[in-house]
Design an enzyme around this catalytic site. Structure first.
Site, short mmCIF file in Angstrom:
data_model
loop_
_atom_site.label_atom_id
_atom_site.label_comp_id
_atom_site.label_asym_id
_atom_site.label_seq_id
_atom_site.Cartn_x
_atom_site.Cartn_y
_atom_site.Cartn_z
N GLU A 157 36.38 41.48 6.09
CA GLU A 157 36.49 40.14 6.14
C GLU A 157 38.10 40.17 4.98
OE1 GLU A 157 35.04 36.00 4.19
OE2 GLU A 157 33.94 37.77 3.82
N ASP A 183 35.52 29.46 -4.22
CA ASP A 183 35.40 30.76 -4.62
C ASP A 183 35.49 31.11 -6.06
OD1 ASP A 183 36.05 31.77 -1.72
OD2 ASP A 183 38.13 31.22 -1.84
#
Length: 95
Positions: A49, A60
């Site tokens: 990823e 995040d």
């Protein structure tokens, strides 16, 4: 092996009863980040990823937030990430 299909790769691992190793790297974090993709693939990553750095990664955690900040300090656009997307890697990756 350009265009390795992500879904087919992950399904094949599952059907074989295997777990998948899917590491994450922030695109553009270091100058040599494309080589990190190759190193991960060489060491057995089933997929990778690639996170596209952006200026407000509130969803995040602190590690990815800091990685995005550093990547944007180094190169203030996502263009290097998209150029790298045209390269050939031995396992699928996505962002």
């Amino acid at each position: 092996m350009k265009g390795v299909p992500l879904e087919a790769t992950l399904r094949a691992r599952r059907d074989e009863g295997r777990k998948s190793l899917v590491p994450y790297v922030t695109g553009g974090l270091r100058e040599d980040w494309p080589q990190l993709l190759l190193a991960m693939a060489d060491r057995g990553a089933d997929a990778i990823e690639v996170g596209l750095p952006f200026s407000d990664p509130m969803m995040d955690g602190p590690t990815i937030q800091e990685a995005s900040r550093l990547a944007l300090e180094r190169v203030p656009t996502q263009a290097p990430c998209w150029r790298t997307a045209r390269l050939d890697y031995p396992c699928p990756w996505w962002s």
